[in-house]
Design a protein around this motif. Structure first.
Motif, PDB file in Angstrom:
ATOM      1  N   GLY A 105      -1.133   1.463 -10.588  1.00 56.70           N
ATOM      2  CA  GLY A 105      -1.487  -0.032 -10.208  1.00 56.70           C
ATOM      3  C   GLY A 105      -0.940  -1.000 -11.184  1.00 56.70           C
ATOM      4  N   PRO A 106      -1.466  -2.192 -11.376  1.00 58.23           N
ATOM      5  CA  PRO A 106      -0.866  -3.020 -12.249  1.00 58.23           C
ATOM      6  C   PRO A 106      -1.413  -2.919 -13.482  1.00 58.23           C
ATOM      7  CG  PRO A 106      -2.596  -3.973 -10.655  1.00 58.23           C
ATOM      8  CD  PRO A 106      -2.148  -2.696 -10.011  1.00 58.23           C
ATOM      9  N   SER A 107      -2.999  -2.365 -13.664  1.00 58.68           N
ATOM     10  CA  SER A 107      -3.287  -2.077 -15.081  1.00 58.68           C
ATOM     11  C   SER A 107      -2.602  -0.843 -15.669  1.00 58.68           C
ATOM     12  CB  SER A 107      -4.648  -1.851 -15.161  1.00 58.68           C
ATOM     13  OG  SER A 107      -5.096  -0.583 -14.406  1.00 58.68           O
ATOM     14  N   SER A 108      -2.109   0.062 -14.969  1.00 57.72           N
ATOM     15  CA  SER A 108      -1.348   1.161 -15.449  1.00 57.72           C
ATOM     16  C   SER A 108       0.021   0.538 -15.842  1.00 57.72           C
ATOM     17  CB  SER A 108      -1.271   2.348 -14.311  1.00 57.72           C
ATOM     18  OG  SER A 108      -2.569   2.778 -14.295  1.00 57.72           O
ATOM     19  N   GLY A 109       0.530  -0.261 -15.012  1.00 50.81           N
ATOM     20  CA  GLY A 109       1.638  -0.974 -15.290  1.00 50.81           C
ATOM     21  C   GLY A 109       1.655  -1.703 -16.623  1.00 50.81           C
TER      22      GLY A 109
END
Length: 148
Positions: A105-109
């Motif tokens: 997801g975006p926080s992992s990105g």
């Protein structure tokens, strides 16, 4: 998490963790600070650098940089803070899914982008990016048009 990282990668040079309330990066940092040779870096949206004591502003990375104080964040265990624009976080999440098949997801990105930035800054050795979210909840969201 810190024990798991060291078990799987004993020679880690740095760990990058996204900052929401600050608890995860603080816990990992406190466990690793005794080693002395591992950098622990917090990552947050560039638009809302509240861990860096900047002003909060709306951003597009759910779960990170909430518009509240972060009393659980212990700055003393951090080697530094890394800021990544929200659009870059989403771009890296999509690229990771397309290229590597990992549906982050975006926080992992954001943490992956921060780890790449750390490498570009000259960090040698293995860098761990803690990926704490998957893309699943975001698959039905309509793009806003400016996160391409």
């Amino acid at each position: 998490v810190a024990d798991e990282i060291l078990e799987q990668l004993p020679s880690v040079a740095a760990v990058v963790v996204g900052i929401g309330t600050g608890l995860s990066v603080t816990g990992i940092g406190r466990a690793l600070v005794t080693r002395g040779d591992i950098g622990v870096f917090g990552a947050e949206p560039a638009e809302a650098p509240i861990a860096a004591r900047g002003a909060w502003a709306p951003h597009k990375v759910p779960g990170l940089a909430p518009p509240i104080e972060q009393p659980l964040l212990d700055h003393s265990v951090l080697s530094g803070l890394l800021a990544v624009p929200s659009n870059e976080a989403w771009r890296v999440a999509r690229r990771t899914a397309q290229r590597d098949g990992h549906m982050v997801g975006p926080s992992s990105g954001l943490t992956l982008a921060a780890a790449v930035d750390l490498r570009r800054q000259g960090m040698d050795g293995p860098i761990v990016a803690v990926c704490a979210c998957s893309m699943g909840p975001y698959l039905t969201m309509k793009p806003t048009g400016d996160d391409e």
